[in-house]
Every structure is written in structure tokens, then in C-alpha cells.
Design a protein around this motif. Structure first.
Motif, PDB file in Angstrom:
ATOM      1  N   VAL A 184      -8.465  -6.284  -4.066  1.00 46.80           N
ATOM      2  CA  VAL A 184      -8.125  -6.304  -2.495  1.00 46.80           C
ATOM      3  C   VAL A 184      -9.098  -7.632  -1.780  1.00 46.80           C
ATOM      4  O   VAL A 184      -9.899  -7.747  -1.945  1.00 46.80           O
ATOM      5  CB  VAL A 184      -8.809  -4.888  -1.914  1.00 46.80           C
ATOM      6  N   LEU A 185      -7.961  -8.342  -1.099  1.00 44.56           N
ATOM      7  CA  LEU A 185      -8.710  -9.372  -0.246  1.00 44.56           C
ATOM      8  C   LEU A 185      -8.761  -9.091   1.244  1.00 44.56           C
ATOM      9  O   LEU A 185      -7.865  -8.420   1.859  1.00 44.56           O
ATOM     10  CB  LEU A 185      -7.865 -10.598  -0.500  1.00 44.56           C
ATOM     11  N   MET A 224       0.888  -1.125   0.012  1.00 46.56           N
ATOM     12  CA  MET A 224      -0.072   0.021  -0.058  1.00 46.56           C
ATOM     13  C   MET A 224       1.009   1.093   0.133  1.00 46.56           C
ATOM     14  O   MET A 224       1.901   1.305   0.906  1.00 46.56           O
ATOM     15  CB  MET A 224      -0.699  -0.005   1.160  1.00 46.56           C
ATOM     16  N   SER A 225       0.618   2.194  -0.798  1.00 51.70           N
ATOM     17  CA  SER A 225       1.546   3.114  -1.030  1.00 51.70           C
ATOM     18  C   SER A 225       0.972   4.644  -0.487  1.00 51.70           C
ATOM     19  O   SER A 225       0.088   5.398  -1.045  1.00 51.70           O
ATOM     20  CB  SER A 225       1.819   3.389  -2.459  1.00 51.70           C
ATOM     21  N   ASN A 226       0.983   4.634   0.882  1.00 49.65           N
ATOM     22  CA  ASN A 226       0.423   5.797   1.572  1.00 49.65           C
ATOM     23  C   ASN A 226       1.263   7.074   1.559  1.00 49.65           C
ATOM     24  O   ASN A 226       0.821   7.908   1.917  1.00 49.65           O
ATOM     25  CB  ASN A 226       0.016   5.260   3.056  1.00 49.65           C
ATOM     26  N   ASP A 227       2.624   6.657   1.486  1.00 48.20           N
ATOM     27  CA  ASP A 227       3.426   7.745   1.448  1.00 48.20           C
ATOM     28  C   ASP A 227       3.806   8.474   0.185  1.00 48.20           C
ATOM     29  O   ASP A 227       4.953   8.930   0.149  1.00 48.20           O
ATOM     30  CB  ASP A 227       4.680   7.192   2.164  1.00 48.20           C
ATOM     31  N   ILE A 228       2.859   8.704  -0.237  1.00 47.17           N
ATOM     32  CA  ILE A 228       3.114   9.859  -1.499  1.00 47.17           C
ATOM     33  C   ILE A 228       3.058  11.214  -1.015  1.00 47.17           C
ATOM     34  O   ILE A 228       2.079  11.584  -0.247  1.00 47.17           O
ATOM     35  CB  ILE A 228       2.072   9.549  -2.525  1.00 47.17           C
ATOM     36  N   VAL A 238      -5.542  -8.223   3.410  1.00 46.91           N
ATOM     37  CA  VAL A 238      -4.464  -9.364   3.609  1.00 46.91           C
ATOM     38  C   VAL A 238      -3.714  -9.173   2.338  1.00 46.91           C
ATOM     39  O   VAL A 238      -2.523  -9.487   2.172  1.00 46.91           O
ATOM     40  CB  VAL A 238      -5.214 -10.815   3.754  1.00 46.91           C
ATOM     41  N   ARG A 239      -4.436  -8.919   0.956  1.00 49.47           N
ATOM     42  CA  ARG A 239      -3.659  -9.111  -0.099  1.00 49.47           C
ATOM     43  C   ARG A 239      -4.205  -7.715  -0.947  1.00 49.47           C
ATOM     44  O   ARG A 239      -5.415  -7.531  -0.994  1.00 49.47           O
ATOM     45  CB  ARG A 239      -3.906  -9.991  -1.027  1.00 49.47           C
ATOM     46  N   ALA A 280      -5.269 -11.070 -11.079  1.00 49.53           N
ATOM     47  CA  ALA A 280      -5.031 -12.666 -10.846  1.00 49.53           C
ATOM     48  C   ALA A 280      -4.285 -13.004  -9.596  1.00 49.53           C
ATOM     49  O   ALA A 280      -4.594 -14.322  -9.233  1.00 49.53           O
ATOM     50  CB  ALA A 280      -4.344 -12.746 -12.000  1.00 49.53           C
ATOM     51  N   ASP A 281      -3.370 -12.443  -9.191  1.00 49.93           N
ATOM     52  CA  ASP A 281      -2.501 -12.745  -7.995  1.00 49.93           C
ATOM     53  C   ASP A 281      -3.414 -13.074  -6.813  1.00 49.93           C
ATOM     54  O   ASP A 281      -3.324 -13.897  -6.033  1.00 49.93           O
ATOM     55  CB  ASP A 281      -1.541 -11.899  -7.449  1.00 49.93           C
TER      56      ASP A 281
END
Lengths: 278, 476
Positions: B271-272, B1-5, B279-280, B285-286
Motif C-alpha cells: 500500500v502506498l 479497494m473492495s469494500n463492497d463485499i 495512492v496505490r 512489485a507494481d
């Protein structure tokens, strides 16, 4: 497509404002209008007499009270005003209040289906209830005005205060609806207690007796019942008698304002939890 | 997760002190703050705790005192009796735990997870239907949501009134809705029923109208919860087509679905969620294959029909089942296109007197629709002689089911009498595999068929078979 981007929304866990957001309600005016129209139409759907019920109920009340308290009980208006119109002047605001209270109790609960699925300011529900009750009030009020003219009652300067008196009735009705609608969600007991409370308010307000029946030194205390002063004020506009109690009116106005503020604060306080509680 | 933009454009009234610092440090980024956000939804540290039913009522009132006094009294009694004092259990249920998500504009994000993993709660929090316990959500644009079937509909209103109400809640004016009204009715295929009360609508009609309203009112952000789970095949196809169209037009969509194939096909990102946590988060696909692989514990035998009603005389019953691969190893989930062996551990009460045992397994998809039945009766494999206990195995070469979640009913008979019968006896996931040997997988139809395609001239019928045979040979 992103023209409307301006109204960004930020949702946080902080408590929302406890004050009435009039701007938000103005934005939702179309919705309020539609829900009100729908509620009025729905109320009299599949009923034979329809909107005439707004007339029939107060008239029946008036006749019954006239027979039992006027003829059998020997009550009178306390001055030269005919007892029947004296009664009607109190029944009209009382009925409005009772309707706001009664319908207000279910205003939020009965819209469970909506509350769990879409969001808009929840306070719209009791507001719509008040607006739809005020349609009945207007009809009954016009009928009262006709009676007032037909019975050749004297018209004087007191009538100029009428808008303020009506505002008082409206504020009391709306405030009670807002407060009761929120309270019912939290404590379902309110629903069962309400009929009794409405009855008590009826006997505790100068509906079928003039306010002079209560010793004047208790009038300030009496004003804790907001309905008493509101009815007294409403009646004073038409009959403007010396017997009207200014103390009662002022005291009740304070109570009404208090109920209004408290109702809104309470509603806003629990409105975020509404969907979890229903 | 890229929160730090770093150059996070946060709306002015919602600036945190950090953001203000950042924007004042770099003047070139101030311009970007004025520009509209590249994000549609930003979620930071979102928590939601549902208090147990009835608890709110006891929060501040004298009733709380009453409750507490009862607890005190009980504890006192326990103490006097020398027993340990019972501590109250943890209050409340954390439906979402510290969720951080940044959803960009135009992204189509699929949210998957088991039942009760917090998917719907997340959408409800975004739509403000319920409020967070802590955390923050920033929304850039109008949100239109469809949370389940026929939602946001007032049952006593007609379809028409509900359409208008839906639009007004979204903040559209009467004129704006007027303009779109005909499209909505046309899309929903509701016809003259639009002036009937919604409470008389069928589930299909409700979901069609709900979807039409959500889609046609052109909100920038669309939240769809399990829209694909209802409606017939035609409607589902329409939904998917519409989702694809909206994706092309750059709308942001959050799609909650159990349909992992739809998520793989139509989403840019998945998003899982599990027990309220992310969690993911990544390529569909992944995430989907991770989800399917972890739905069940690895290769263990599972109790058959746990919690379900058992019927039958019990002459032969099955306790456990598991899956094996080609080499006979226990596996968590069979693989599409590979050999699947389904094993049943049976117990026979009186092996000597029990003959002619037949077993049938009806395989269903997630929606409960029967796909295929495998049995010993029709295939002539019936078991004549049983032991006290043992294993029944059924092997399906080249499993023709697409990746996803399946369930099955099971029924066993002995000498024609019902011995054991369980509806929804078990479930399994089919993991991704290469059925056709091309590296590509069919996602839309549940059953995969072996197939041969040919191209031929337009000729008389009698020659056509020959050509087909020729092509088949050359293909081989």
C-alpha cells in the motif's frame, strides 16, 4: 491460533465511555500488580533507609507539629486524648492524600515513553500511583495502631466504622490522583500549583487542631474541602469523641464522591487525546 | 479497494443498520457472521487530524476568550487602518485522509511512502495509541506492535520486567509469558543483560528484544514499523527470516518500511501512502515501481545540496544535477543495468586561473552506508581547463545498483584546495531493470556484480583455469 478471536476490537471516533470500566481493569490486574510492585521498589531503590521512610516522615511531622503547635502554640486535642496521637491520626491519612496528589501529577506525564508506543487503559497509571502510595499508608497506619495500643487508648464500638473511613481515604486518594494526573497533562501549571494547594489543604483540615475550633454553622461549607471530613471521620473511629462533627463528615463525603465521579469522567474524556498532548 | 463485499461478517455489537439488513436478507450469510471474519483489520474512512501544539489547551477555557479577544483587537486595528483582515490559516494537520483498507487474515502487507506520509500514524491508530478524528477500525484478533526502536519499553524496568509487561499489555497471563520467556531471551541474544535496566541497553539490544517480544508472544496481528532500519545486517536477516516464517504460519503482518526490496520480497500486497492518502494498493512489485518512479519529478534538473551546508572556497561550484539515459535524454531516475549518466552544471568564477579540477561523488544507500565512490582522481579523468560554466558528465555503463533510493555526497577540488563540498548533496532512485539479462533481479545485496559461473570436475589446480575458460566461451 485464532482461539482468542473473540475479543474483537472496534475503534471509532466516538468518545469512549466516561465511566470507570472495572472489568477492563480486572483484566489488566496482572499489569497493575506488576507496575505497582515496580513502582514501590523503584521508589526506595538506592535509598539507605528504604521503606522505613514510610515511618520516618509521619513521625517527624508529628514531632514538629507537637513542638510548634502543642508546646509553643498551646493547641490540644480538645478533650483528654493525648495531642501526639491526636496528631498522628490525622497525619497518616493526610500523608497518603498528599502523596497521591503529588505523585499523581506525574503519573501520566512520566510514562510518556509508554503512552506514545503502546496502548492499555491509561487510568492504570494513577491507579498504580494510588496503590503504591497505599503501601506507605498501610505501614504508617500499622505504626499508628501500635501507638494507639501502647498509649492505652480506650477502644469502643466506633472502630467498627473504621473500614468505611479507610475506604473514604482510599477513594479520595485515588480520585485526586486520577483527576490531577489528567489535569497536569493539559495544564502543566498544575505541577507548580500543587505544593501550595497541598499546604493549603493541610491548614484547611483539622490536622493540628480539633474541628471544634471552627464554628459549627460553617461545617457544611467546610466540607467542600474533602480532606477535612475524611480526616475527621478517620479520627472519629479511634477517639469517638462528642467533638467530632457529623455535619463536616457528611458534607465531605459528598464532596469526595463528587471528586471521584468528576475525576473519572474528566480522565476518560481526555484519555484519547493523551498521546497527542504529551 | 473492495469494500463492497456483501457478506461482511461484522461483530454483533458493532453492526451498522446496513449490515443487519444484509444479514437478515440472506439466511445463508447469517452462518458466516457467526464464523470468524476472514479479515484481520478493516479500516473505513479513517481520518486523523493533529491539532497544532498548544491548541488543545485553549479549547474550552477562558484562555480561548483571551486569544479570541486578541485576534478581534488585531482585526479591528487592521480595519481602522484600512488594511485587509488576516484570516486564520487552516488549523491542524491531517495525517491520514479517508483511508479505506481491508486486510485479510494471513496477509503480509507492506506500507510504503515518503517520510510524513502517514504510515506511522496509521499504525498508531490501529494500536489505539492515538485516536481517530473520524472513521472506524475493526480488529479481529490480538495485536502486537513494534513501533520503532525499543518501543513499549519502560527505560527504568529491566529487560525481564519489560518482557512481562509487554505480554500483559497484550492480555497474556503470567504463566503464558513464563512459557515463552526463554524463547524470547534466546531469540533476542540478550543473554545476562535481560536483568539489566533497559535504559542501559544499546540501540541494537533494544531493537532485538523488542522484535523478540513482538514476534514470540504470538499475537495474530503483527505491526512492524521500520524494524529493518535498525540493527546490524545479521539482525536484519534474522528479522526477515522470522517474517517469512510468520507469513508461512498464517499470521497477519503490517510492515512499514523504506526498504522497498524487503516489501517486494516478503509482502503479498503493498500500500502506498502519500500525504495521508492511499495512492496505490496492490501487488508489491507494481506499487513499489510506481513509488520509485514517482519519487521525483520527471527528468528535471535539481538543485544540488538544497538546504545543506556548503564548504570550500567556491572556485568551482555545482548548482544543478540531473540524469540522462544512453541517448542523452533527461530521465527522472536511472535504470538498474542500463547506462546512467549523471550530469552536473558547474559555474567557475575565474576560468583562466582555475586548473586541475577534481570531483568525487560518494554514493550511499538509504541508511547512509557508503557503497561506492566515483571520482576523477583515482580514474585519472581530472579536468585541466574549465569554462565559465558548463556540464560535467559521468557515465556508468550497466548501473550495478539494485532498485531503491540512494543519496550522495559530493566534493570538488581545484589545485588540491577544496572548492565545494556538500554532505548529502542529492538523492536519486534507481528504477527496476534487468541487470543480468535474465528477467530476474537480485534484491538483497546493494551492489550487482558481473559474474560467470562454471561447473567443473574435481581436478588438480593447473587444469581448472582451462575449464573455466572453456565454459566461459561456451556460455558466450
Amino acid at each position: 491460533m485464532y482461539d482468542h478471536i473473540k475479543p474483537h476490537e472496534v475503534i471509532t471516533a466516538d468518545r469512549s465511555s466516561i465511566w470507570l470500566n472495572l472489568y477492563q481493569m480486572w483484566k489488566q490486574r496482572d499489569l497493575i500488580r506488576m507496575l505497582t510492585m515496580r513502582s514501590i521498589r523503584g521508589r526506595y531503590q538506592q535509598s539507605l533507609l528504604g521503606i522505613f521512610w514510610a515511618l520516618i516522615t509521619p513521625v517527624c511531622y508529628m514531632v514538629i507539629l507537637n513542638v510548634f503547635f502543642g508546646l509553643l502554640g498551646g493547641f490540644s486535642s480538645g478533650d483528654e486524648t493525648p495531642y501526639s496521637i491526636f496528631l498522628l491520626a490525622a497525619i497518616v491519612p493526610y500523608q497518603f492524600f498528599a502523596k497521591c496528589l503529588g505523585d499523581g501529577a506525574g503519573a501520566v506525564l512520566s510514562n510518556e515513553a509508554l503512552i506514545g508506543k503502546v496502548y492499555f487503559p491509561r487510568i492504570i497509571f494513577p491507579i498504580v500511583t494510588t496503590l503504591s502510595a497505599s503501601v506507605d499508608f498501610i505501614i504508617a497506619f500499622l505504626f499508628f495502631c501500635v501507638c494507639f495500643v501502647v498509649l492505652k487508648q480506650p477502644i469502643d464500638m466506633h472502630l467498627l466504622v473504621l473500614p468505611v473511613a479507610i475506604l473514604g481515604v482510599a477513594i479520595l486518594g485515588a480520585a485526586s490522583a486520577v483527576f490531577v494526573s489528567a489535569l497536569t497533562v493539559k495544564y502543566r501549571d498544575v505541577r507548580y500549583a500543587l505544593p501550595t494547594i497541598t499546604q493549603l489543604m493541610f491548614f484547611g483540615s483539622p490536622v493540628w487542631y480539633p474541628s471544634t475550633i471552627v464554628p459549627e454553622k460553617y461545617h457544611i461549607l467546610w466540607g467542600i474541602n474533602p480532606l477535612a471530613g475524611v480526616i475527621e471521620g478517620f479520627r472519629w473511629c479511634f477517639f469517638g469523641t462528642e467533638t467530632a462533627s457529623v455535619k463536616l463528615i457528611i458534607s465531605s463525603t459528598v464532596t469526595t464522591i463528587f471528586v471521584g465521579i468528576f475525576g473519572i469522567i474528566y480522565f476518560n474524556k481526555i484519555q484519547r487525546e493523551l498521546s497527542d498532548m504529551i | 479497494m473492495s469494500n463492497d463485499i456483501p457478506n461482511t461478517p461484522v461483530l454483533s455489537e458493532a453492526k451498522t443498520s446496513e449490515d443487519i439488513e444484509q444479514t437478515t436478507v440472506d439466511s445463508s450469510e447469517v452462518l458466516q457472521v457467526e464464523d470468524d471474519s476472514e479479515y484481520a483489520i478493516r479500516i473505513k474512512g479513517l481520518n486523523k487530524c493533529f491539532e497544532p501544539y498548544g491548541y488543545q489547551q485553549f479549547r474550552h477555557v477562558p484562555m480561548r476568550l483571551y486569544r479570541n479577544s486578541k485576534t478581534l483587537w488585531r482585526n479591528l486595528k487592521l480595519r481602522l487602518q484600512g488594511k485587509p483582515v488576516v484570516k486564520p490559516g487552516p488549523r491542524g494537520f491531517w495525517a491520514t485522509k479517508d483511508i479505506n483498507l481491508d486486510i485479510k487474515k494471513g496477509e503480509v502487507v507492506g506500507i510504503i511512502g515518503r517520510n510524513g506520509s502517514g504510515k506511522t500514524t496509521l499504525l498508531k491508530l490501529i494500536t489505539q495509541v492515538t485516536h481517530p478524528t473520524s472513521g472506524r477500525i475493526e480488529i479481529y484478533g490480538r495485536i502486537s506492535a513494534l513501533l520503532g526502536v525499543g518501543t513499549g519499553f519502560h527505560p527504568m524496568f529491566t529487560g525481564r520486567q519489560n518482557v512481562y509487561m509487554g505480554g500483559m499489555i497484550l492480555g497474556l497471563s503470567r504463566d503464558e509469558i513464563d512459557k515463552r520467556f526463554d524463547e524470547i531471551v534466546e531469540f533476542s541474544e540478550i543473554g545476562e543483560f535481560i536483568d539489566k535496566r533497559v535504559k542501559h541497553y544499546s540501540t541494537g539490544m533494544r531493537s532485538r528484544l523488542g522484535f523478540a517480544v513482538a514476534v514470540q508472544l504470538e499475537a495474530e496481528i503483527l505491526l512492524l514499523d521500520e524494524v529493518l532500519a535498525v540493527g546490524d545486517a545479521g539482525f536484519q536477516r534474522k528479522c526477515l527470516t522470522e517474517i517469512r516464517k510468520m507469513r508461512e504460519s498464517g499470521r497477519t503482518i503490517l510492515l512499514v518500511s523504506h526498504n522497498t526490496n524487503a516489501v517486494k520480497t516478503y509482502c503479498d500486497r503493498a500500500v502506498l501512502l502519500e500525504e495521508g492518502e492511499v495512492v496505490r494498493d496492490g501487488a508489491p512489485a507494481d506499487v513499489v515501481s510506481f513509488y520509485l518512479a514517482n519519487m521525483f519529478e520527471d527528468g528535471k534538473a535539481k538543485a544540488l545540496g538544497a538546504g545543506q551546508e556548503r564548504m570550500g572556497n567556491g572556485a568551482v561550484i555545482i548548482d544543478n544535477y540531473w540524469f540522462e539515459d544512453e541517448l542523452g535524454r533527461k530521465v527522472a531516475s536511472p535504470v538498474c543495468g542500463e547506462t546512467m549518466t549523471l550530469c552536473f552544471e558547474y559555474v567557475c568564477a575565474s576560468p583562466d586561473s582555475t586548473t586541475d579540477v577534481e570531483i568525487g561523488i560518494a554514493i550511499k544507500d538509504e541508511g547512509g552506508k557508503y557503497l561506492s565512490r566515483i571520482s576523477t582522481e583515482k580514474t585519472g579523468y581530472g579536468f585541466k581547463k574549465m569554462q565559465e560554466n558548463g556540464v560535467m558528465r559521468v557515465t556508468i555503463p550497466r548501473l550495478p545498483l539494485i532498485p531503491g533510493i540512494y543519496g550522495f555526497d559530493y566534493r570538488m577540488t581545484a589545485e588540491g584546495d577544496e572548492a565545494d563540498y556538500i554532505v548529502d548533496a542529492g538523492e536519486f532512485t534507481v528504477a527496476e531493470g534487468d541487470f543480468f539479462g535474465t528477467g530476474m533481479c537480485e534484491n538483497h545485496s546493494p551492489i550487482l556484480l558481473d559474474q560467470v559461473w562454471t561447473l567443473g570436475d574435481l581436478r588438480e589446480d593447473d587444469n581448472e583455469t582451462e575449464v573455466a575458460e572453456d565454459d566461459q566461451q561456451s556460455a558466450a
